[in-house]
Write a protein that holds these residues in place. Structure first.
Motif, PDB file in Angstrom:
ATOM      1  N   SER A 272       0.866  -1.177   0.000  1.00 52.32           N
ATOM      2  CA  SER A 272       0.000   0.000   0.000  1.00 52.32           C
ATOM      3  C   SER A 272       0.905   1.229   0.000  1.00 52.32           C
ATOM      4  O   SER A 272       2.112   1.131   0.214  1.00 52.32           O
ATOM      5  CB  SER A 272      -0.905  -0.009   1.225  1.00 52.32           C
ATOM      6  OG  SER A 272      -0.145   0.302   2.359  1.00 52.32           O
ATOM      7  N   CYS A 446      -5.616   6.678  -5.497  1.00 55.28           N
ATOM      8  CA  CYS A 446      -6.701   5.848  -4.944  1.00 55.28           C
ATOM      9  C   CYS A 446      -7.228   4.843  -5.964  1.00 55.28           C
ATOM     10  O   CYS A 446      -7.892   3.879  -5.580  1.00 55.28           O
ATOM     11  CB  CYS A 446      -7.846   6.725  -4.453  1.00 55.28           C
ATOM     12  SG  CYS A 446      -7.423   7.630  -2.987  1.00 55.28           S
ATOM     13  N   SER A 447      -6.970   5.089  -7.242  1.00 51.72           N
ATOM     14  CA  SER A 447      -7.479   4.137  -8.249  1.00 51.72           C
ATOM     15  C   SER A 447      -6.503   2.975  -8.458  1.00 51.72           C
ATOM     16  O   SER A 447      -6.826   2.016  -9.144  1.00 51.72           O
ATOM     17  CB  SER A 447      -7.685   4.864  -9.576  1.00 51.72           C
ATOM     18  OG  SER A 447      -6.431   5.143 -10.165  1.00 51.72           O
ATOM     19  N   THR A 456      -4.554   2.113  -1.435  1.00 55.84           N
ATOM     20  CA  THR A 456      -4.654   2.969  -0.250  1.00 55.84           C
ATOM     21  C   THR A 456      -5.288   2.221   0.928  1.00 55.84           C
ATOM     22  O   THR A 456      -5.684   2.850   1.904  1.00 55.84           O
ATOM     23  CB  THR A 456      -5.453   4.244  -0.559  1.00 55.84           C
ATOM     24  OG1 THR A 456      -6.571   3.888  -1.358  1.00 55.84           O
ATOM     25  CG2 THR A 456      -4.607   5.253  -1.298  1.00 55.84           C
ATOM     26  N   ALA A 460      -8.572   3.697   2.461  1.00 52.65           N
ATOM     27  CA  ALA A 460      -9.632   3.741   1.454  1.00 52.65           C
ATOM     28  C   ALA A 460      -9.445   2.553   0.514  1.00 52.65           C
ATOM     29  O   ALA A 460      -8.508   2.582  -0.267  1.00 52.65           O
ATOM     30  CB  ALA A 460      -9.554   5.053   0.668  1.00 52.65           C
TER      31      ALA A 460
ATOM     32  N   ALA B 120     -12.406   5.314  -6.991  1.00 56.69           N
ATOM     33  CA  ALA B 120     -11.185   6.109  -6.781  1.00 56.69           C
ATOM     34  C   ALA B 120     -11.560   7.468  -6.192  1.00 56.69           C
ATOM     35  O   ALA B 120     -10.883   7.974  -5.286  1.00 56.69           O
ATOM     36  CB  ALA B 120     -10.452   6.294  -8.099  1.00 56.69           C
ATOM     37  N   GLY B 123     -12.310   6.967  -2.580  1.00 52.50           N
ATOM     38  CA  GLY B 123     -11.065   6.805  -1.818  1.00 52.50           C
ATOM     39  C   GLY B 123     -10.410   8.153  -1.564  1.00 52.50           C
ATOM     40  O   GLY B 123      -9.951   8.449  -0.447  1.00 52.50           O
ATOM     41  N   ALA B 124     -10.367   8.979  -2.606  1.00 51.65           N
ATOM     42  CA  ALA B 124      -9.761  10.309  -2.453  1.00 51.65           C
ATOM     43  C   ALA B 124     -10.559  11.141  -1.448  1.00 51.65           C
ATOM     44  O   ALA B 124      -9.979  11.904  -0.662  1.00 51.65           O
ATOM     45  CB  ALA B 124      -9.703  11.006  -3.798  1.00 51.65           C
TER      46      ALA B 124
END
Lengths: 498, 335
Positions: A272, A446-447, A456, A460, B120, B123-124
């Motif tokens: 991560s 994050c993707s 992440t 997340a 995504a 998550g951000a």
């Protein structure tokens, strides 16, 4: 060896010794290859031939444990010898095997083992006689620590596996031998703790390795690029480390490691973003020190990405955010500089990385000269010639320090590229541009995924985790494995299974 | 579809976007409540609950039909946010930047983020919420000596009517964003989860609005221009200039999450409405519409300004109508 010749090596041995020798001589280009040796000899009336590569195999082992053993232990007129009989009664080498497939024998010989061909036998004896020179275990070069173990991996896969076993002397430690490369196979070991690592992750990694269809794989770095989730992404999706203690810690957390022959580092998956922020000695220091140093490092990394962009945005677009005295001082320093701030920053960034790169490639003996050149050119001459302003030296120096504080080398290079993106955004649109750039970077991070798990994690998507992300709380609170492990706490589970 | 979100990602995005929408709406768009903006945020929460509950209880077919009014509301609101973000930068920067140059990078950023997927973005948002808390903590700490609770009085600001009008606007934003979050989730999202998101967003936004109003007395006697409102908002009243940086970052960061959530939700709802349309086409159409509206300054058009206060009424009426026509209850998420 070209591909056509490799394909001819797919057959099995015949019982004719001369034919087999000729076959191997052809495959090994013995006519021109000065280090491919074929040593025929007699033992108890049977003709044999030893095949080995000089330098890769140990002459002493071959002389003492094969040739001498055959001469002394096989009585004259003992009848026809077979590889199995040699293995059981004569040869004094622990690791040996009878093999009839030419390809397997050839692969063994070129990696330093010795093949013994026996007249009348359709298989050969393959013996462990590797004796090539290798670097001994030494201190790590790129992941130095103040506290904790100092030894690092070397180029020998076997030594690396031994190092790892020393840190994790557990029957649950599994090292699966595999190869990659269709023409020149490269040996590697898939390492994990059985019962701790998630079998689905292991299978996923096995499948990725099997899908690699390139002729050669030159080391761990090349393999990492072939099996990562998104090759176009900027951030590393695999952790490369040269520290066995770090690999052991990751395995205990439920991750999977790959050790590749001839590579002094291990590949760890999945990782991560937070793994890239952690230094190996965080866990050795008391939690207060570890947390404090980690915060300093994270601040350094943020500085390294955003400081030059913020400087350009604030001096070009948002002067009101700079205290008046500082603004006056910046303006005075820039009076004679003929370039816009963007050009000034790009010149300095380029110069800084040029010195950095030159320092890496330069012979050690003249490294001192580089420091003088860097200090003189960047520090004094450039300011005196009004090419750059003095404050920019402070900005670039802080940025460089922040960059060097990044524990992972690949990550630090990715941050440099992000920095350029932020500089351009700040130059074009000011703070607004920097916020847009930061937002895009955050969404992009994050993707990402590493071995199919979100990059992440555990923030997340949120997952239960140890208090060891940005801050590291006391060790007694670190009772969980990483979220992608098979069980939340492997110690209890393994005990139950045992 | 790539644009759809998991329940957890949708919740995080909703909190980030709604907090920003309420704060920016109650300080810039609806100054009616004056120094009682925080009360208007709470009133908005109460008023929006029936509509959100109703939307959660609609059958899937009815919810698909509701996508149309939500889509229209989102496109206009996203365009308004885009325009506001660009306008704030032009207020802040000393260098003149062309409006198109301020808007087009946003389009590129949102297109890129939409392409990376709804999860995504969620998550951000989850990371942003943590960073936002740190930034706001810094803002509060350095402004602590300047807060004056006396400026929150009179409690009802310019009067109950103003608070109610602002509350209805806030309810409209709540219903719009919560309804959209329910519409773009991969799985059914329960009312309890939406309620939790609404509660968090409202609490944070109300606190921020109250703190903002404790910085300076509200002007009620004379009309205040939008420029002045943005300027005082971003300069934090009395804070030293160089300490405005965290507030500006918090402002733009929040706006970006709002714009991105609304744009992505609009594209995802378009996909729900026209299932044969591919994700790429939905993004192209949705984002083009949002940016065309922003560049044409449609949200500032007189007709749109006149209709804007009726967003809540429209959504509530649409939900009630669909409940009556297509039915509810069955097939709904357990709440």
């Amino acid at each position: 060896m070209n591909r056509a010749q490799v394909e001819t090596a797919q057959g099995v041995l015949s019982g004719d010794l001369n034919e087999n020798i000729a076959y191997f001589r052809n495959l090994l280009h013995a006519d021109v290859n000065s280090d491919a040796h074929f040593r025929p000899f007699m033992a108890g009336g049977t003709r044999l031939c030893v095949i080995y590569i000089e330098g890769m195999a140990s002459d002493q082992k071959i002389s003492d444990f094969i040739l001498r053993a055959c001469a002394e232990d096989v009585p004259a007129g003992a009848g026809r010898l077979t590889p199995e009989a040699l293995m059981e009664r004569v040869v004094e080498i622990a690791q040996c095997d009878a093999e009839d497939r030419v390809r397997q024998i050839l692969d063994a010989v070129v990696t330093g083992m010795t093949a013994v061909l026996v007249e009348g036998a359709d298989s050969a004896l393959v013996l462990e006689t590797r004796g090539y020179p290798a670097r001994s275990v030494d201190r790590t070069t790129n992941e130095s620590v103040v506290l904790g173990a100092q030894e690092g991996f070397v180029e020998s896969l076997r030594t690396n596996m031994t190092l790892l076993r020393r840190y994790l002397p557990s029957p649950h430690l599994v090292t699966e031998a595999m190869t990659v490369g269709t023409a020149v196979p490269c040996k590697l070991s898939l390492v994990y703790l059985s019962g701790v690592a998630d079998p689905e992750l292991i299978n996923r990694l096995r499948a990725r390795i099997k899908r690699v269809d390139v002729p050669t794989v030159m080391g761990a770095g090349a393999l990492g690029q072939l099996i990562e989730d998104r090759p176009s992404a900027l951030l590393p999706q695999i952790l490369q480390t040269e520290r066995p203690d770090r690999v052991a810690a990751c395995l205990a957390d439920g991750q999977v490691a790959l050790l590749v022959d001839n590579s002094p580092c291990a590949l760890i998956m999945p990782v991560s973003l937070f793994h890239l922020l952690h230094a190996p000695d965080d866990a050795f220091a008391r939690w207060q020190y570890g947390s404090f140093l980690r915060l300093i490092r994270v601040a350094g990394m943020l500085l390294s990405v955003f400081l030059p962009g913020l400087y350009i945005a604030m001096t070009d677009y948002h002067m009101h955010l700079i205290p008046m005295n500082l603004l006056v001082s910046i303006s005075e320093a820039r009076v004679n500089v003929p370039f816009p701030i963007l050009v000034e920053i790009l010149i300095m960034e380029f110069a800084f990385y040029l010195i950095n790169e030159a320092g890496t490639r330069m012979p050690r003996q003249i490294g001192g000269a580089l420091g003088i050149v860097g200090a003189l050119i960047l520090g004094q001459a450039a300011v005196a010639a009004s090419i750059i302003s003095p404050i920019l030296i402070i900005i670039v120096a802080l940025t460089g320090l922040g960059s060097y504080a990044t524990p992972d080398y690949s990550f630090s290079i990715a941050l440099v590229i992000y920095r350029l993106f932020v500089i351009l955004a700040g130059a074009l649109l000011g703070l607004y541009g920097i916020c847009i750039a930061g937002f895009c970077i955050a969404v992009s991070v994050c993707s990402m995924r590493s071995l199919g798990t979100p990059y992440t994690t555990p923030v997340a998507p949120p997952r239960p985790h140890n208090p060891d992300l940005l801050l590291r709380l006391p060790t007694r609170m670190q009772r969980r494995t990483m979220p992608y492990a098979k069980h939340p706490s492997w110690i209890e589970e393994v005990d139950h299974e045992a | 579809m790539r644009l759809e979100m998991s329940e957890s990602a949708a919740s995080a995005s909703l909190v980030a976007a709604l907090t920003s929408r309420l704060f920016y709406g109650l300080t810039l768009d609806v100054p009616d409540a004056a120094n009682a903006g925080w009360l208007a945020a709470l009133a908005g929460l109460l008023l929006s609950l029936p509509a959100v509950w109703l939307i959660c209880r609609l059958r899937p077919a009815a919810r698909r039909a509701l996508a149309l009014p939500l889509l229209m509301g989102l496109a206009l609101d996203a365009a308004r946010a885009v325009e506001c973000a660009a306008y704030s930068e032009s207020c802040l920067a000393f260098n003149h930047i062309a409006p198109a140059l301020l808007t087009l990078p946003l389009l590129a950023a949102i297109l890129r983020c939409a392409w990376l997927g709804g999860d995504a973005l969620g998550g951000a948002a989850r990371i942003w919420i943590r960073l936002f808390a740190v930034l706001i903590l810094i803002v509060i700490l350095y402004q602590l000596p300047y807060y004056n609770a006396g400026w929150l009085r009179p409690w009802l600001g310019a009067g109950a009517g103003g608070v109610l009008r602002a509350g209805v606007r806030a309810a409209g934003w709540n219903a719009l964003l919560a309804g959209s979050a329910a519409g773009i989730c991969k799985a059914e999202i329960g009312f309890k989860r939406l309620l939790r998101c609404l509660l968090i967003s409202t609490a944070v936004a109300a606190a921020l609005v109250a703190l903002r109003q404790m910085m300076a007395p509200a002007f009620t006697a004379e009309p205040v221009t939008r420029f002045t409102r943005i300027d005082t908002l971003l300069t934090n009243g009395r804070a030293p200039l160089y300490l405005q940086l965290p507030m500006i970052v918090a402002w733009f960061g929040g706006m970006l999450h709002l714009m991105c959530f609304e744009s992505v939700a609009a594209c995802a709802l378009l996909g729900r409405l026209l299932p044969k349309l591919k994700a790429g086409a939905c993004m192209a159409i949705g984002l083009s519409a949002v940016f065309a509206l922003a560049l044409l300054r449609a949200p500032r058009a007189a007709a749109v300004e006149r209709l804007a206060p009726y967003l809540y009424h429209a959504l509530f009426a649409a939900a009630v109508m669909l409940w009556c026509v297509k039915g509810g209850e069955a097939g709904c998420a357990a709440s």
